[in-house]
Scaffold this motif. Sequence first.
Motif, PDB file in Angstrom:
ATOM      1  N   GLY A   1       0.750  -1.229  -0.031  1.00 15.80           N
ATOM      2  CA  GLY A   1      -0.148   0.245   0.120  1.00 15.80           C
ATOM      3  C   GLY A   1       0.848   1.369   0.081  1.00 15.80           C
ATOM      4  O   GLY A   1       1.985   1.171   0.315  1.00 15.80           O
ATOM      5  N   ALA A   2       0.355   2.580  -0.363  1.00 19.18           N
ATOM      6  CA  ALA A   2       1.086   3.684  -0.384  1.00 19.18           C
ATOM      7  C   ALA A   2       1.550   3.961   0.796  1.00 19.18           C
ATOM      8  O   ALA A   2       0.923   3.951   1.824  1.00 19.18           O
ATOM      9  N   ILE A   3       2.676   4.638   1.044  1.00 21.92           N
ATOM     10  CA  ILE A   3       3.467   4.778   2.226  1.00 21.92           C
ATOM     11  C   ILE A   3       3.680   6.283   2.336  1.00 21.92           C
ATOM     12  O   ILE A   3       4.108   6.897   1.237  1.00 21.92           O
ATOM     13  N   THR A   4       3.574   6.800   3.491  1.00 18.50           N
ATOM     14  CA  THR A   4       4.256   8.125   4.046  1.00 18.50           C
ATOM     15  C   THR A   4       5.179   7.904   5.220  1.00 18.50           C
ATOM     16  O   THR A   4       4.758   6.902   5.993  1.00 18.50           O
ATOM     17  N   ILE A   5       6.343   8.713   5.057  1.00 16.35           N
ATOM     18  CA  ILE A   5       7.194   8.685   6.434  1.00 16.35           C
ATOM     19  C   ILE A   5       7.177  10.099   6.924  1.00 16.35           C
ATOM     20  O   ILE A   5       7.355  11.028   6.095  1.00 16.35           O
ATOM     21  N   GLU A   6       6.729  10.041   8.181  1.00 20.98           N
ATOM     22  CA  GLU A   6       6.651  11.503   8.761  1.00 20.98           C
ATOM     23  C   GLU A   6       7.348  11.466  10.020  1.00 20.98           C
ATOM     24  O   GLU A   6       7.791  10.480  10.761  1.00 20.98           O
ATOM     25  N   ASP A   7       7.762  12.699  10.530  1.00 24.48           N
ATOM     26  CA  ASP A   7       8.407  12.913  11.493  1.00 24.48           C
ATOM     27  C   ASP A   7       7.345  13.117  12.701  1.00 24.48           C
ATOM     28  O   ASP A   7       6.017  12.956  12.636  1.00 24.48           O
ATOM     29  N   PRO A   8       7.922  13.142  13.937  1.00 25.55           N
ATOM     30  CA  PRO A   8       6.755  12.835  15.060  1.00 25.55           C
ATOM     31  C   PRO A   8       5.810  13.989  15.203  1.00 25.55           C
ATOM     32  O   PRO A   8       4.734  14.111  15.964  1.00 25.55           O
ATOM     33  N   GLN A   9       6.206  15.156  14.473  1.00 23.15           N
ATOM     34  CA  GLN A   9       5.209  16.491  14.357  1.00 23.15           C
ATOM     35  C   GLN A   9       4.269  16.136  13.159  1.00 23.15           C
ATOM     36  O   GLN A   9       3.446  16.989  12.928  1.00 23.15           O
ATOM     37  N   GLY A  10       4.243  14.998  12.309  1.00 19.20           N
ATOM     38  CA  GLY A  10       3.618  15.095  11.240  1.00 19.20           C
ATOM     39  C   GLY A  10       3.651  15.689  10.083  1.00 19.20           C
ATOM     40  O   GLY A  10       3.068  15.718   8.990  1.00 19.20           O
ATOM     41  N   HIS A  11       5.133  15.944  10.039  1.00 21.03           N
ATOM     42  CA  HIS A  11       5.688  16.682   8.861  1.00 21.03           C
ATOM     43  C   HIS A  11       6.004  15.330   7.879  1.00 21.03           C
ATOM     44  O   HIS A  11       6.432  14.181   8.150  1.00 21.03           O
ATOM     45  N   VAL A  12       5.655  15.479   6.551  1.00 21.23           N
ATOM     46  CA  VAL A  12       5.706  14.475   5.553  1.00 21.23           C
ATOM     47  C   VAL A  12       7.191  14.529   5.068  1.00 21.23           C
ATOM     48  O   VAL A  12       7.459  15.513   4.376  1.00 21.23           O
ATOM     49  N   LEU A  13       8.179  13.545   5.612  1.00 20.45           N
ATOM     50  CA  LEU A  13       9.456  13.547   5.101  1.00 20.45           C
ATOM     51  C   LEU A  13       9.579  13.064   3.767  1.00 20.45           C
ATOM     52  O   LEU A  13      10.517  13.178   2.895  1.00 20.45           O
ATOM     53  N   ALA A  14       8.836  11.956   3.412  1.00 23.30           N
ATOM     54  CA  ALA A  14       8.937  11.057   2.255  1.00 23.30           C
ATOM     55  C   ALA A  14       7.659  10.349   1.740  1.00 23.30           C
ATOM     56  O   ALA A  14       7.009   9.996   2.694  1.00 23.30           O
ATOM     57  N   TYR A  15       7.477   9.995   0.781  1.00 23.54           N
ATOM     58  CA  TYR A  15       6.157   9.186   0.410  1.00 23.54           C
ATOM     59  C   TYR A  15       6.303   8.546  -1.086  1.00 23.54           C
ATOM     60  O   TYR A  15       7.319   8.668  -1.691  1.00 23.54           O
ATOM     61  N   SER A  16       5.620   7.213  -0.954  1.00 21.08           N
ATOM     62  CA  SER A  16       5.798   6.381  -2.205  1.00 21.08           C
ATOM     63  C   SER A  16       5.031   7.071  -3.413  1.00 21.08           C
ATOM     64  O   SER A  16       4.040   7.717  -3.121  1.00 21.08           O
ATOM     65  N   ASN A  17       5.622   6.446  -4.626  1.00 23.68           N
ATOM     66  CA  ASN A  17       4.850   6.898  -5.654  1.00 23.68           C
ATOM     67  C   ASN A  17       4.511   5.812  -6.921  1.00 23.68           C
ATOM     68  O   ASN A  17       4.718   5.960  -8.072  1.00 23.68           O
ATOM     69  N   LEU A  18       4.230   4.643  -6.456  1.00 30.41           N
ATOM     70  CA  LEU A  18       4.193   3.507  -7.129  1.00 30.41           C
ATOM     71  C   LEU A  18       2.737   3.820  -7.933  1.00 30.41           C
ATOM     72  O   LEU A  18       1.680   4.043  -7.200  1.00 30.41           O
ATOM     73  N   PRO A  19       2.829   3.440  -9.314  1.00 30.84           N
ATOM     74  CA  PRO A  19       1.560   3.854 -10.062  1.00 30.84           C
ATOM     75  C   PRO A  19       0.397   3.290  -9.883  1.00 30.84           C
ATOM     76  O   PRO A  19      -0.771   3.614  -9.839  1.00 30.84           O
ATOM     77  N   HIS A  20       0.404   1.808  -9.258  1.00 27.19           N
ATOM     78  CA  HIS A  20      -0.684   1.022  -9.148  1.00 27.19           C
ATOM     79  C   HIS A  20      -1.363   1.108  -7.728  1.00 27.19           C
ATOM     80  O   HIS A  20      -2.347   0.604  -7.524  1.00 27.19           O
ATOM     81  N   GLN A  21      -0.754   1.923  -6.918  1.00 26.73           N
ATOM     82  CA  GLN A  21      -1.275   2.052  -5.408  1.00 26.73           C
ATOM     83  C   GLN A  21      -2.061   3.244  -5.256  1.00 26.73           C
ATOM     84  O   GLN A  21      -1.545   4.573  -5.574  1.00 26.73           O
ATOM     85  N   HIS A  22      -3.206   3.049  -4.732  1.00 27.89           N
ATOM     86  CA  HIS A  22      -4.214   4.377  -4.649  1.00 27.89           C
ATOM     87  C   HIS A  22      -3.903   5.224  -3.428  1.00 27.89           C
ATOM     88  O   HIS A  22      -3.259   4.812  -2.448  1.00 27.89           O
ATOM     89  N   ILE A  23      -3.878   6.492  -3.503  1.00 25.89           N
ATOM     90  CA  ILE A  23      -3.802   7.383  -2.486  1.00 25.89           C
ATOM     91  C   ILE A  23      -5.295   8.395  -2.451  1.00 25.89           C
ATOM     92  O   ILE A  23      -5.750   8.444  -3.471  1.00 25.89           O
ATOM     93  N   ASP A  24      -5.547   8.583  -1.449  1.00 24.67           N
ATOM     94  CA  ASP A  24      -7.073   9.311  -1.214  1.00 24.67           C
ATOM     95  C   ASP A  24      -6.456  10.846  -0.666  1.00 24.67           C
ATOM     96  O   ASP A  24      -5.604  11.365  -1.208  1.00 24.67           O
ATOM     97  N   VAL A  25      -7.707  11.578  -0.873  1.00 19.36           N
ATOM     98  CA  VAL A  25      -7.742  12.940  -0.637  1.00 19.36           C
ATOM     99  C   VAL A  25      -6.970  13.691   0.359  1.00 19.36           C
ATOM    100  O   VAL A  25      -6.073  14.422   0.020  1.00 19.36           O
TER     101      VAL A  25
END
Length: 550
Positions: free
Chosen positions: A171-195
């Motif tokens: 499934g699509a992944i985000t890596i966040e710091d403890p304060q909720g900042h998005v440090l990185a995210y996946s972008n595999l074309p076949h995996q859905h992300i929501d709004v």
Amino acid sequence: MVSSAGATSNARDPVDGPAWRGRTTLGKLLETLGPLVLHLEFAPHGDDVHVGEPVIHDLGERVQDQADGVLLIVGGAPDDDATLDAIKQAGAARYATVVLKARGRDLAAAAQTAQEADIALLVAPDDMPWRHLDALITAAAAADPGRDSYASVGVGDLFALANAIAYSVGGAITIEDPQGHVLAYSNLPHQHIDVTRQQGILGRMTPDRPTNDAHYQRVCRADGPVRFKNPDPEHSPRLATAVRAGPQVLGTLWAIDGTPPLGEGAAEALEEAAKVTALHLLRARAHRNPDRWSRVEALASLLDGGTTGRIAATQLGIAVDTPTCVLAIAHTPDGESSGLRSARIVDLVSLYCEAWHPQALCTTAGDLVYALIPTRTDPRAHQRVTKFAEDVATTVHRTAGLVLHVGIGTPSLRLDEVPAGRRSADRVLRALAADVDQIRVATVDEVRSRVLLLALAERGVATIDLPPDPVARIIEHDQQHDTAYAQSLLVFLDAFGEAARASSELAVHENTLRYRIRRIQELFALDLDDPDTRLVTWLRLRMCQFGPPQ
């Protein structure tokens, strides 16, 4: 106490080792993991020596052979005979280094033994689990973070890591710091992300939702992955886990359980990925601002009592006998995401601290911000620190619209006293929180009575193992019959029994209050003419304001 032999003639001779031996050095291992994980106490040949596989050693057993290994000495204090014997055996077996925990003891004997054994000595925080330390050292020393699916990811390349985790978990992944900042995210074309994920990627911050605080706290407190079911079509279900180095939360991993849905082994895959991610986040921290991150992590460990003052002095770059003061800083509830608040506050407070003193430093712990302020020992030091805290609260309110409470801890004459200063600052902060609209900055002396009441409430001094007392019965009666006896009695006692003053505060007629007090004494057999009864009743009622009756 880091020693380095400059002459190459003292270096160890090459020896055969594991197939992956030589991929990293002691210096690179320390750079990757940072002071949050390991502190270098002694190195006879500097840090440019190869390190290999970690080996967990139980005291009393023979040290097994492992050339260039990292011996983790479990269970002993640094000055125990068994610990010193293990260091000697490790040197004879040609280990690269040994790792132990200080446990509040002097490291001089261990360092002397390491010097005689010609082996490096590393110190881990007391609260770092050995199994977690083993996993981190294995990943860093082997330059192969965990499973084969992550072998091609460069250490610190968080976007490549997010894609590798997304592939492994499903499934699509985000890596966040403890304060909720998005440090990185996946972008595999076949995996859905929501709004919600789209907004987070665009803003590089988790969008503010009413459930954010509860969800993040649940993830950070859980031992493993946590599932969240969301009926909102714009926010798909999620699987999340915390990324830790020991007890310290470095960040979080969030996987979308959407299209396609996560498979049966997703939780195990995400948990495994968290171990790999810890190594990457530690390395990313070190490369963004190595000196600042090193000092921030050292401060966090010192505040928790996880490192000694002498070790912290080396890591913070200040003398062990530097007078300091700890400030505990919290925001009052205002509806904004707590993670965002803490992130904004620590940035603003850090700037103010650096202007106050070049060695002042800030860190976060949950929703709280802590500042370590070097001070002087002259009579006006107290006033200067208080003025500084008031200026910080005023500045943050003016520039960010955030209302702060600042608890000023008791002064520390040495770094070893900083954990006690932090505990006193926490108590002051709790006392301030009891009266949100009153003072915003205080020392222990200014709120001593309330701090004492809180301490008594925590220890259950007024709720020892006795049958229910009149106060407990009064509170129960109020809940069942919608009366206000407890509040009326407390205000009456606060006013030293002056009915006119108490009735004015309660906004009732004086005769009404007198009737209530008579009924309380009749219904609950409460003799308010007895001074001991008045004292204990008032104390119980006051402590019940800080928590439910026991």
